[in-house]
Design a protein around this motif. Sequence first.
Motif, PDB file in Angstrom:
ATOM      1  N   GLY A  51     -16.313  59.579  51.298  1.00  0.00           N
ATOM      2  CA  GLY A  51     -16.955  60.705  50.644  1.00  0.00           C
ATOM      3  C   GLY A  51     -16.145  61.983  50.684  1.00  0.00           C
ATOM      4  N   LEU A  52     -15.574  62.298  51.840  1.00  0.00           N
ATOM      5  CA  LEU A  52     -14.785  63.522  51.954  1.00  0.00           C
ATOM      6  C   LEU A  52     -13.475  63.396  51.184  1.00  0.00           C
ATOM      7  CD1 LEU A  52     -14.845  66.328  53.125  1.00  0.00           C
ATOM      8  CD2 LEU A  52     -13.868  65.431  55.254  1.00  0.00           C
ATOM      9  N   SER A  53     -12.895  62.225  51.199  1.00  0.00           N
ATOM     10  CA  SER A  53     -11.674  61.995  50.416  1.00  0.00           C
ATOM     11  C   SER A  53     -11.952  62.170  48.929  1.00  0.00           C
ATOM     12  CB  SER A  53     -11.127  60.590  50.687  1.00  0.00           C
ATOM     13  OG  SER A  53     -10.758  60.436  52.048  1.00  0.00           O
ATOM     14  N   GLN A  54     -13.101  61.677  48.467  1.00  0.00           N
ATOM     15  CA  GLN A  54     -13.463  61.837  47.066  1.00  0.00           C
ATOM     16  C   GLN A  54     -13.597  63.305  46.676  1.00  0.00           C
ATOM     17  OE1 GLN A  54     -17.073  59.401  47.008  1.00  0.00           O
ATOM     18  NE2 GLN A  54     -16.102  58.046  45.516  1.00  0.00           N
ATOM     19  N   LEU A  55     -14.092  64.137  47.583  1.00  0.00           N
ATOM     20  CA  LEU A  55     -14.255  65.559  47.287  1.00  0.00           C
ATOM     21  C   LEU A  55     -12.921  66.301  47.243  1.00  0.00           C
ATOM     22  CD1 LEU A  55     -17.351  66.579  49.459  1.00  0.00           C
ATOM     23  CD2 LEU A  55     -17.257  66.335  46.971  1.00  0.00           C
ATOM     24  N   ILE A  56     -12.028  65.952  48.161  1.00  0.00           N
ATOM     25  CA  ILE A  56     -10.794  66.727  48.314  1.00  0.00           C
ATOM     26  C   ILE A  56      -9.670  66.222  47.420  1.00  0.00           C
ATOM     27  CG2 ILE A  56      -8.953  67.262  49.987  1.00  0.00           C
ATOM     28  CD1 ILE A  56     -11.102  67.668  52.083  1.00  0.00           C
ATOM     29  N   ALA A  57      -9.605  64.927  47.173  1.00  0.00           N
ATOM     30  CA  ALA A  57      -8.499  64.384  46.376  1.00  0.00           C
ATOM     31  C   ALA A  57      -8.358  65.045  45.003  1.00  0.00           C
ATOM     32  CB  ALA A  57      -8.639  62.869  46.233  1.00  0.00           C
ATOM     33  N   PRO A  58      -9.439  65.268  44.254  1.00  0.00           N
ATOM     34  CA  PRO A  58      -9.261  65.921  42.945  1.00  0.00           C
ATOM     35  C   PRO A  58      -8.640  67.309  43.045  1.00  0.00           C
ATOM     36  CG  PRO A  58     -11.396  64.842  43.048  1.00  0.00           C
ATOM     37  CD  PRO A  58     -10.831  64.812  44.436  1.00  0.00           C
ATOM     38  N   ARG A  59      -8.925  68.022  44.113  1.00  0.00           N
ATOM     39  CA  ARG A  59      -8.275  69.319  44.324  1.00  0.00           C
ATOM     40  C   ARG A  59      -6.773  69.124  44.520  1.00  0.00           C
ATOM     41  NH1 ARG A  59     -12.323  73.223  43.367  1.00  0.00           N
ATOM     42  NH2 ARG A  59     -14.289  72.355  44.118  1.00  0.00           N
ATOM     43  N   MET A  60      -6.422  68.078  45.240  1.00  0.00           N
ATOM     44  CA  MET A  60      -5.008  67.763  45.451  1.00  0.00           C
ATOM     45  C   MET A  60      -4.343  67.350  44.148  1.00  0.00           C
ATOM     46  SD  MET A  60      -5.163  65.738  49.107  1.00  0.00           S
ATOM     47  CE  MET A  60      -5.471  66.611  50.648  1.00  0.00           C
ATOM     48  N   PHE A  61      -5.053  66.574  43.309  1.00  0.00           N
ATOM     49  CA  PHE A  61      -4.499  66.194  42.010  1.00  0.00           C
ATOM     50  C   PHE A  61      -4.131  67.453  41.219  1.00  0.00           C
ATOM     51  CE2 PHE A  61      -7.686  62.393  41.925  1.00  0.00           C
ATOM     52  CZ  PHE A  61      -6.948  61.736  42.890  1.00  0.00           C
ATOM     53  N   ASP A  62      -5.068  68.387  41.190  1.00  0.00           N
ATOM     54  CA  ASP A  62      -4.883  69.590  40.381  1.00  0.00           C
ATOM     55  C   ASP A  62      -3.719  70.457  40.859  1.00  0.00           C
ATOM     56  OD1 ASP A  62      -7.039  68.828  38.852  1.00  0.00           O
ATOM     57  OD2 ASP A  62      -8.467  70.162  39.839  1.00  0.00           O
ATOM     58  N   GLN A  63      -3.463  70.437  42.171  1.00  0.00           N
ATOM     59  CA  GLN A  63      -2.402  71.294  42.700  1.00  0.00           C
ATOM     60  C   GLN A  63      -1.070  70.571  42.793  1.00  0.00           C
ATOM     61  OE1 GLN A  63      -4.406  72.146  46.383  1.00  0.00           O
ATOM     62  NE2 GLN A  63      -3.227  70.664  47.580  1.00  0.00           N
ATOM     63  N   GLY A  64      -1.036  69.310  42.409  1.00  0.00           N
ATOM     64  CA  GLY A  64       0.222  68.583  42.371  1.00  0.00           C
ATOM     65  C   GLY A  64       0.499  67.680  43.545  1.00  0.00           C
ATOM     66  N   GLY A  65      -0.441  67.570  44.478  1.00  0.00           N
ATOM     67  CA  GLY A  65      -0.236  66.628  45.574  1.00  0.00           C
ATOM     68  C   GLY A  65      -0.956  67.006  46.849  1.00  0.00           C
TER      69      GLY A  65
END
Length: 247
Positions: free
Chosen positions: A116-130
């Motif tokens: 659940g926490l990975s699902q929340l944070i990963a899209p933020r990482m996608f948007d910032q490039g990693g």
Amino acid sequence: MGTLDGRVAVVTGTSSGLGTQFAKALDGAGARVVLASRRYEEDLELAATLDDALAVRCDVRSAEDRAALVDAALSRHGHIDILVNNAGVAFSGPAEKEDLERVRSLIDTNLTAVFGLSQLIAPRMFDQGGGVIVNIASPSATTSLDRYGLAAYAASKGGVVALTRELAAQWGRRGVRVNAIAPHFFPTATSGYLQDPDLVAWLEARSPLGRTARIDEIDGPLLFLCSDASSFVTGHTLVVDGGWTVY
């Protein structure tokens, strides 16, 4: 390559044990650490000893708490570069006597919350490039212990290993590396700080190194996986057990 200057790291389960050690190691490497656990007062005390830390009350089993944690980290720093999914619980006993309600709570903490926490944070990482996600697994995911019955715990950690591999496969091309650490018995409250001579003798007898771990020996594996030193490593579970599981 091991520096984390300017990076923001969210770490769960920071009020004691390996979580506290992870927070200290990341802080020492230059990261700005967001501390998350149910024991907010302990996290406040830890935050006061770190360079730039934020404490957030969080029960990782709660979707609302997980969302509030991410919001607090982004409000403070604007980005999240590292997630360490450390929060976890364990209990041992005969499998036929494990209470299923307790098992559900354990799986919710050790596995569902990680997803659940990975699902929340990963899209933020996608948007910032990693970004980097490090999950905390266990050697019990692949090895049974003759001293303890750990059916529910082992099942949850086996799930963490599989989830780590799958998230790495799905998210690698979007810039997010996902790995896991599988630490053995470290001197924490969960292991009784390795004060039981019988436990220590059992561990030493099975270890190729002939000794138990120091708490600081988890720092290197964590910083390796969180930093650019492991830039070509993903989907891997790094076992940190002094060779205990080679037999």
